[in-house]
Design an enzyme around this catalytic site. Structure first.
Site, PDB file in Angstrom:
ATOM      1  N   CYS A 144     -86.830  53.225  -1.188  1.00  0.00           N
ATOM      2  CA  CYS A 144     -85.996  52.106  -1.677  1.00  0.00           C
ATOM      3  C   CYS A 144     -84.630  52.129  -1.011  1.00  0.00           C
ATOM      4  O   CYS A 144     -83.815  53.017  -1.282  1.00  0.00           O
ATOM      5  CB  CYS A 144     -85.875  52.204  -3.196  1.00  0.00           C
ATOM      6  N   CYS A 184     -81.575  51.831  -3.304  1.00  0.00           N
ATOM      7  CA  CYS A 184     -81.376  53.083  -4.034  1.00  0.00           C
ATOM      8  C   CYS A 184     -80.481  54.039  -3.245  1.00  0.00           C
ATOM      9  O   CYS A 184     -79.706  54.808  -3.824  1.00  0.00           O
ATOM     10  CB  CYS A 184     -82.712  53.768  -4.302  1.00  0.00           C
TER      11      CYS A 184
END
Length: 324
Positions: free
Chosen positions: A79, A82
């Protein structure tokens, strides 16, 4: 993308005088016991950020939440957003110096926790206060908004549950970012930081220029591409009248401009699936140049969310079915 649920509204529903008294009593009892045993009750700075698994969730999150608000960062290695949010939350955990505890959950390794919290996409940030869970926000967010949310969370913990936080051992610097040698600055760090500061200040044009400057030299820079998509999205919706946009979209389902504007509002509001579904439907009911415009706008929104997000993968599949 503006995060959703970036507020503490509704948190007071978790509050009860009895819970507050019990939580405060538990915290005071724990400190008294530590003092009786000859300790100070202080924790090392390195324990302010912890990795949490399903097996240790009750001990590391639920039990700890009776003495300090626990912020949970749901993330994954693949991700990209993230990778922006995680280090920021870790830095803030040390800066707040025990006023909250940061628990990091790798969703790939802990899918049951992801399901229990109803996580639809990552990064997603929740809090647990005195054993009660509440959503904070989803997606990357400007630091100023994250700070505001954390301040509200800490206030709720103190006023409603008597949570006074953790005492950090001043002699421990294992987890202090200032004690860790900084990595050499990258060639575009200054420009990327300038872009983030411009976003925080509401200077969307300045943020767009800063990200474009990075991409002009490094077209593959993931952070700059994601940031540019977010800044351009915010700039597009900044002058819109949401009520009129929704009305236009409802009245003109085949109008690409109307549906694109509504999809932008969906995305800014955190309704990712709605935004994608709206544009997939627009592609379905249009043809020629209009269909291509709708398709390209949808691809732009994919860039804002991040290519590895499961919702993007699902929407790409839906788009392919419509096109082919």
């Amino acid at each position: 993308m503006q995060p959703r649920n970036m507020s503490m509204s509704g948190v007071v529903d978790l509050a009860a005088v009895k819970q507050a008294q019990e939580a405060k009593a538990k915290a005071e009892q724990a400190r008294a016991e530590a003092a009786r045993q000859g300790g100070t009750g202080a924790v090392p700075a390195s324990s302010l950020v912890i990795d949490v698994t399903e097996a240790g969730f009750e001990r590391d999150v639920l039990q700890r939440s009776t003495e300090v608000p626990v912020v949970i960062d749901f993330w994954a290695e693949w991700c990209e957003p993230c990778k922006q949010l995680g280090p920021l939350l870790e830095r803030l955990a040390h800066e707040y110096n025990g006023r909250f505890l940061l628990a990091k959950v790798d969703v790939d390794a802990n899918q049951m926790l992801m399901q229990q919290f109803g996580i639809q996409g990552i990064p997603a940030v929740f809090a647990v206060v005195a054993g009660q869970a509440l959503p904070l926000f989803q997606g990357a967010a400007p630091e100023a908004q994250i700070r505001e949310t954390l301040d509200q969370l800490i206030q709720v913990g103190e006023e409603r549950f008597g949570l006074t936080g953790l005492t950090v051992d001043p002699g421990s610097d294992a987890g202090d970012p200032a004690a860790v040698p900084e990595e050499p600055a990258g060639p575009y760090d200054a420009l990327l930081e300038a872009a983030v500061q411009a976003l925080d200040a509401g200077d969307l044009d300045g943020a767009v220029r800063a990200y474009q400057n990075v991409l002009s030299d490094d077209p593959a820079n993931t952070e700059a591409k994601l940031g540019l998509g977010q800044a351009e999205l915010l700039r597009r919706v900044s002058g819109l009248d949401p009520q009129k946009v929704r009305q236009d979209a409802a009245e003109r389902p085949a109008d690409v401009a109307a549906q694109s504007a509504a999809a932008d509002l969906d995305l800014v509001g955190g309704h990712v699936d709605d935004a994608f579904g709206r544009l997939v439907d627009t592609v379905r009911v249009t043809a020629g140049d209009d269909r291509n415009k709708a398709r390209l706008h949808l691809l732009d929104l994919f860039e804002v969310v991040g290519a590895e997000d499961p919702r993007v993968t699902a929407a790409r599949t839906a788009l392919a079915r419509v096109l082919f």
